[in-house]
Design an enzyme around this catalytic site. Structure first.
Site, short mmCIF file in Angstrom:
data_model
loop_
_atom_site.label_atom_id
_atom_site.label_comp_id
_atom_site.label_asym_id
_atom_site.label_seq_id
_atom_site.Cartn_x
_atom_site.Cartn_y
_atom_site.Cartn_z
CG ASN A 14 -1.59 1.19 1.32
OD1 ASN A 14 -1.77 1.92 0.61
ND2 ASN A 14 -2.01 1.38 2.61
CD1 TRP A 15 3.04 0.92 -2.99
CD2 TRP A 15 3.44 2.20 -4.79
NE1 TRP A 15 3.84 -0.02 -3.98
CE2 TRP A 15 4.01 1.00 -5.02
CE3 TRP A 15 3.42 3.37 -5.73
CZ2 TRP A 15 4.79 0.84 -6.15
CZ3 TRP A 15 4.13 2.91 -7.08
CH2 TRP A 15 4.68 1.40 -7.20
CE LYS A 16 0.59 3.37 4.86
NZ LYS A 16 -0.08 3.50 6.15
CG HIS A 106 -5.65 1.47 5.26
ND1 HIS A 106 -5.31 2.59 6.08
CD2 HIS A 106 -4.68 0.70 4.85
CE1 HIS A 106 -4.12 2.24 6.34
NE2 HIS A 106 -3.68 1.10 5.73
CD GLU A 178 -3.66 -2.91 7.47
OE1 GLU A 178 -2.33 -3.20 6.98
OE2 GLU A 178 -4.02 -2.12 7.07
N GLY A 184 2.18 1.97 10.88
CA GLY A 184 3.27 3.07 10.57
C GLY A 184 3.95 3.46 12.03
CB SER A 224 5.29 -1.98 11.93
OG SER A 224 4.89 -0.62 12.36
N GLY A 245 3.01 -1.36 4.34
CA GLY A 245 2.64 0.18 4.01
C GLY A 245 3.84 0.74 3.91
N GLY A 246 4.48 1.37 4.87
CA GLY A 246 5.61 2.07 4.77
C GLY A 246 6.94 1.54 3.97
C1 PEP Z 1 -0.70 -0.22 5.95
O1 PEP Z 1 -0.57 1.14 5.62
O2 PEP Z 1 -1.72 -1.02 5.59
C2 PEP Z 1 0.18 -0.39 6.92
C3 PEP Z 1 0.06 -1.64 7.45
O3 PEP Z 1 1.36 0.36 7.11
P1 PEP Z 1 2.63 0.21 7.79
O4 PEP Z 1 3.32 -1.11 7.16
O5 PEP Z 1 3.63 1.35 7.46
O6 PEP Z 1 2.47 -0.25 9.30
#
Ligand code: PEP
Length: 266
Positions: A14-16, A106, A178, A184, A224, A245-246
């Site tokens: 997920n590039w957000k 999300h 999640e 994050g 994370s 995500g990140g």
């Molecule tokens: C997400 O955006 O779905 C996510 C899990 O973010 P991160 O991996 O940065 O915690």
């Protein structure tokens, strides 16, 4: 994870709100050939890239010029209506023109844009009607986790967000567990902790849709995830992959997919 013939692993990025068309294209050009070679070797692994909506066409072009099996494109959101006066929204048909997957519900959509379980459910139903695979996100907030309410929250979200799916399409659904406190923050859940909740989700899905649907349901962990911890999650028998995500907008994403491939090889 225990891959069964009907349950492939999924690593979705997920590039957000990162990378407009130009940058998205450049980044995709860097990672797709490497991901593609891994995908060729591991038929049980699906990789999904989810750039911002405005960059989907650019990334699709890269995927078309570097065609590899099982590297898919996903949107980060969509509306459930077909068309009309809904400024700024994109419809299921529009997403389907470019993508096979769509992330729905999300926690950032729920927190910052007021999405409710009811809306998420309508979106997921619309996705299935249009041949999309919805990646439906659920998870508890920090205070709910600390108050020991995780199971109740998950039970409620499954009842609301994952309700009334048509029997013929239910196998296309992907769930991402999640925990919001892990997104994050650099504080991932433990594989055991996430695995317990994911086993509960599978049981709840079984109660609702039967044994076969629950056995084929792909459930991802998100929060994370990096190349340093993915192996623990993927080794859990009930965790079928990760929503990242990140780390998905860095080269660590390739490392993550590499680690998953290695785990699957064992
Ligand atoms: C997400 O955006 O779905 C996510 C899990 O973010 P991160 O991996 O940065 O915690």
């Amino acid at each position: 994870m225990m891959t069964t013939p009907s349950r492939s692993a999924i690593i979705a990025g997920n590039w957000k709100m990162h990378y407009g068309p130009e940058q998205a294209s450049l980044f995709a050009l860097e990672i797709v050939p490497v991901l593609g070679r891994l995908a060729e070797h591991y038929p049980q692994l699906v990789t999904v890239l989810c750039p911002p909506a405005i960059s989907l066409a650019a990334v699709r072009e890269v995927l078309q010029t570097h065609p590899f099996p099982r590297i898919e494109l996903g949107a980060q959101n969509m509306f459930f209506e077909e068309k009309g006066a809904f400024t700024g929204e994109i419809s299921p048909n529009m997403v389907r023109e470019l993508c096979r997957y769509v992330i729905l519900g999300h926690s950032e959509r729920r927190t910052y844009f007021g999405e409710t379980d009811d809306m998420v459910n309508k979106k997921a139903q619309a996705a299935l009607q249009h041949g999309l695979c919805p990646i439906v996100c659920i998870g508890e907030r920090l205070e709910q986790y600390e108050a020991g309410q995780t199971e109740d929250v998950i039970r409620f979200q499954v009842q609301q967000s994952l309700a009334d799916f048509p029997a013929h399409a239910v196998q296309e659904v992907v769930v991402a567990y999640e925990p919001i406190w892990a997104i994050g923050t650099g504080k991932a859940a433990t594989a055991d902790g996430a695995g317990k909740v994911i086993s509960l989700i599978r049981r709840l899905f079984e109660e609702r849709y039967g044994n076969e649907a629950a056995t084929t349901l792909r459930i991802l962990y998100g929060g994370s995830v990096t190349s340093a911890n993915i192996s623990e999650f993927i080794a859990h028998p009930d965790i079928d992959g990760a929503l990242v995500g990140g780390a998905s907008i860095t080269h660590d994403f390739v490392e993550i997919v590499q680690k998953v491939s290695e785990t699957m090889q064992r």
